[in-house]
Design a protein around this motif. Structure first.
Motif, PDB file in Angstrom:
ATOM      1  N   VAL A   1      25.621  -0.728  -0.334  1.00 53.83           N
ATOM      2  CA  VAL A   1      24.798  -1.864  -0.754  1.00 53.83           C
ATOM      3  C   VAL A   1      25.422  -2.698  -1.870  1.00 53.83           C
ATOM      4  CG1 VAL A   1      22.688  -0.680  -0.059  1.00 53.83           C
ATOM      5  CG2 VAL A   1      23.455  -0.524  -2.429  1.00 53.83           C
ATOM      6  N   ARG A   2      26.475  -2.173  -2.516  1.00 52.72           N
ATOM      7  CA  ARG A   2      27.189  -2.978  -3.506  1.00 52.72           C
ATOM      8  C   ARG A   2      28.683  -2.673  -3.422  1.00 52.72           C
ATOM      9  NH1 ARG A   2      26.459  -1.869  -9.511  1.00 52.72           N
ATOM     10  NH2 ARG A   2      24.248  -1.838  -8.997  1.00 52.72           N
TER      11      ARG A   2
ATOM     12  N   LEU B   1      18.356  -4.402   2.267  1.00 54.41           N
ATOM     13  CA  LEU B   1      18.054  -3.047   1.797  1.00 54.41           C
ATOM     14  C   LEU B   1      16.591  -2.696   2.033  1.00 54.41           C
ATOM     15  CD1 LEU B   1      18.866  -0.409   0.572  1.00 54.41           C
ATOM     16  CD2 LEU B   1      18.683  -1.429  -1.711  1.00 54.41           C
ATOM     17  N   ALA B   2      15.692  -3.644   1.840  1.00 55.07           N
ATOM     18  CA  ALA B   2      14.283  -3.394   2.118  1.00 55.07           C
ATOM     19  C   ALA B   2      14.088  -3.044   3.590  1.00 55.07           C
ATOM     20  CB  ALA B   2      13.439  -4.608   1.741  1.00 55.07           C
ATOM     21  N   ILE B   3      14.797  -3.754   4.442  1.00 53.68           N
ATOM     22  CA  ILE B   3      14.717  -3.497   5.884  1.00 53.68           C
ATOM     23  C   ILE B   3      15.285  -2.120   6.208  1.00 53.68           C
ATOM     24  CG2 ILE B   3      15.694  -4.181   8.117  1.00 53.68           C
ATOM     25  CD1 ILE B   3      15.479  -7.109   7.077  1.00 53.68           C
TER      26      ILE B   3
ATOM     27  N   ARG C   1      14.206   0.859  -8.927  1.00 51.60           N
ATOM     28  CA  ARG C   1      12.896   0.301  -9.284  1.00 51.60           C
ATOM     29  C   ARG C   1      12.282  -0.492  -8.131  1.00 51.60           C
ATOM     30  NH1 ARG C   1      14.529  -1.576 -13.531  1.00 51.60           N
ATOM     31  NH2 ARG C   1      15.079  -3.714 -12.951  1.00 51.60           N
ATOM     32  N   ASN C   2      13.101  -1.188  -7.376  1.00 50.42           N
ATOM     33  CA  ASN C   2      12.578  -2.156  -6.413  1.00 50.42           C
ATOM     34  C   ASN C   2      12.595  -1.704  -4.955  1.00 50.42           C
ATOM     35  OD1 ASN C   2      12.145  -3.989  -8.517  1.00 50.42           O
ATOM     36  ND2 ASN C   2      14.229  -4.804  -8.360  1.00 50.42           N
ATOM     37  N   TYR C   3      13.271  -0.575  -4.680  1.00 53.70           N
ATOM     38  CA  TYR C   3      13.420  -0.182  -3.275  1.00 53.70           C
ATOM     39  C   TYR C   3      13.049   1.283  -3.042  1.00 53.70           C
ATOM     40  CZ  TYR C   3      15.708  -4.652  -2.824  1.00 53.70           C
ATOM     41  OH  TYR C   3      15.962  -5.997  -2.843  1.00 53.70           O
TER      42      TYR C   3
END
Length: 431
Positions: free
Chosen positions: A117-118, A149-151, A229-231
Motif C-alpha cells: 500500500v506504500r 485500501l478500503a475496498i 486509524r482509518n482502515y
C-alpha cells in the motif's frame, strides 16, 4: 459469527493502555532539557542498548483474537495491483482485479494477504501525508476516484481473510520508478523546505528518506498511524528495505553532527551501530504508534534471511527477536533451497528459530514460490518439485507459527504448478 464479533471489538476499541502511552509520551516531551534542539533538525543520537526497550510495551494486553490457525500469507506486490497500464481504471475494474487475487489465494489455501500500500512514499489509500500512487492512474498524485485500501479490506474480510498493509518506510524512487514525482511527494516537499532538506537523500540508484532524523521517523510512524486509524486492517508489515547502501556519503553530514554531540558524553557509536540505532528508533516508534491506535493490529517485519545482509541494511534483527516493543512477528525471507552452499535452508531456518526469544513474537517463514521450477540458483530449483513443500514440513518441525509466500502471481503459473500443488497437499496434511 464469532470472528465477526471479534473483528467489531478489535476495530472500535481504543484501550486504556493507549491513553497511558500517550500521557507517557507527553510527559517525556515536557521534561526534556530546555536546551535541546528541535527534533526535526537534530540527527538521532541514541544508544542501541537503551533504544526500543519499551517500558510502555508492558502495558499492552494480549491481542483480543489470538491466532488459532497457522499463518498462510501471500505477498501481493504493487505490480499485481497496478492499474496504470489498464484501459479501464475504474473502481469496478480494480475490484475485479482484487477479486481474482482473493479467489486464487483462497483456492491455494491462503488465509492472509500482505498487500503493498506504500511502495514509494506514496499511497494506495487516502492519505494526508503521502500522494496517491502512480500505479493507480499512471500519474503520481492523481486521485483514482475510489479508495483501494478500503475496498481491499472490505473484500478480504468478506472472504474471511486477514489483510496486512505492506509499507516501504524509506523508499521514494528507485531506478526511475516512478518516472515522475508529483509536487506533493515528500522529496519535493523537503527540497523546498530549508529546514528539512536533509531529510531526503539522492543516490545514483534512487531517492530515500534519511532515518537519521527524528522528524523522518515520526513521519514514517504517523503514516502507519493513519493507516491503522482509518482502515480495517489486521496488520502492518515493513519489508527488508532500510538503508539502501553502505556508502558513507549517504548520511555523512548527519553522522558527523551525531559524533560531535556524542563525543561530549563519550558515547559515540560506530557508523554501523549508529545506523542500527536509527532504524531501531524508527521501528520502536512505529510499534508504539500502531498499539496506541489499535493494540489488536499486529506489526511485523520481513527482513532478509541472510544475517550479514541485515547488518549492512541497518536491520537489528537480533534485537527485534529478543526484546518486546519492536514487532509482533518476524518473517525472514529465506529465499534459498536446501542445496544453497552459501545459505543452506535448513541451517538458516534453525538459526532464525533460535534467534526468536522474546515472548509474544511470532515467527513465520518467508518462502520463494517464485523460484520454483525456475533456473534460479544454478538450476537447483529444477531438481525437485517438492522443495517448498519440504520447507513447510521443516518449518512445522521447528515450531514456526506459519508461512508467507512470495508472491501472489506465482501461485498460479505453469512454472510453479507442480510445486504449488505439493505445497497445498502439505498444508492440508495430505502428504
Amino acid at each position: 459469527m464469532l470472528k465477526m464479533v471479534i473483528r467489531i471489538l478489535r476495530r472500535h476499541s481504543i484501550m486504556l493502555c493507549a491513553c497511558i502511552l500517550a500521557c507517557t509520551v507527553i510527559l517525556t516531551l515536557l521534561l526534556k532539557p530546555a536546551n535541546q534542539q528541535p527534533e526535526e533538525k537534530e540527527p538521532v543520537a541514541v544508544s542501541r542498548q537503551s533504544q526500543g526497550e519499551n517500558q510502555a510495551a508492558d502495558v499492552f494486553a494480549p491481542n483480543i483474537e489470538e491466532r488459532t490457525e497457522e499463518m498462510r500469507g501471500v505477498w501481493v506486490p504493487y505490480m499485481s495491483l497496478s492499474m496504470s497500464g489498464e484501459t479501464d481504471r475504474s473502481e469496478a475494474a480494480f475490484r475485479a482485479k482484487f477479486q481474482q487475487i482473493i479467489d486464487v489465494s483462497k483456492e491455494k489455501r491462503m488465509n492472509t494477504l500482505i498487500v503493498h500500500v506504500r511502495p514509494f512514499s506514496d499511497a494506495l489509500y487516502r492519505s494526508e501525508l503521502f500522494p496517491w500512487s502512480h500505479i493507480l492512474t499512471g500519474t503520481q498524485g492523481q486521485d483514482p476516484g475510489y479508495d483501494p485500501l478500503a475496498i481491499m479490506c472490505e473484500m478480504a474480510h468478506a472472504a474471511d481473510m486477514e489483510i496486512h498493509a505492506w509499507v516501504n518506510p524509506l523508499r521514494i524512487q528507485v531506478n526511475g520508478t516512478p518516472e515522475e514525482l508529483c509536487e506533493d511527494n515528500i522529496f519535493n516537499v523537503c527540497k523546498r523546505d530549508e529546514e528539512r532538506q536533509d531529510w531526503v537523500v539522492e543516490t545514483s540508484g534512487g531517492k530515500y528518506l534519511n532515518p537519521a532524523y527524528p522528524g523522518v521517523c515520526k513521519l514514517v510512524a504517523d503514516g502507519v498511524g493513519e493507516i491503522v486509524r482509518n482502515y480495517e486492517i489486521d496488520g502492518v508489515q515493513f519489508d527488508d528495505y532500510f538503508y539502501p547502501t553502505e556508502d558513507e556519503a549517504f548520511d555523512q553530514q548527519a553522522y558527523e553532527a551525531y559524533c560531535a554531540q556524542a563525543q561530549k558524553s563519550g558515547t559515540e557509536l560506530s557508523r554501523s551501530d549508529w545506523r542500527l540505532a536509527n532504524i531501531n528508533a524508527m521501528v520502536s516508534l512505529v510499534y508504539q504508534t500502531v498499539k496506541a491506535e489499535n493494540k489488536t493490529v499486529v506489526f511485523g517485519i520481513s527482513p532478509q534471511g541472510n544475517f550479514s545482509n541485515n547488518q549492512k541494511l541497518g536491520a537489528d534483527v537480533e534485537k527485534w527477536c529478543s526484546v518486546r516493543g519492536y514487532v509482533d512477528y518476524i518473517c525472514p525471507q529465506i529465499y534459498v533451497n536446501f542445496d544453497n552452499p552459501a545459505l543452506p535452508f535448513a541451517e538458516t531456518a534453525e538459526a532464525w528459530r533460535d534467534l526468536v526469544t522474546a515472548s509474544k513474537v511470532d515467527l513465520y517463514l518467508g518462502l520463494a514460490v517464485y523460484k520454483a521450477g525456475s533456473d534460479a540458483d544454478e538450476g537447483t530449483w529444477k531438481q525437485s518439485d517438492d522443495i517448498i513443500a519440504k520447507q513447510v514440513d521443516l518449518g512445522r518441525e521447528l515450531s514456526y507459527d506459519g508461512f508467507m509466500f512470495y508472491s501472489w502471481e506465482y501461485l498460479d503459473t505453469e512454472q510453479t504448478k507442480e510445486e504449488v500443488q505439493n505445497v497445498m497437499k502439505v498444508l492440508e496434511g495430505e502428504n
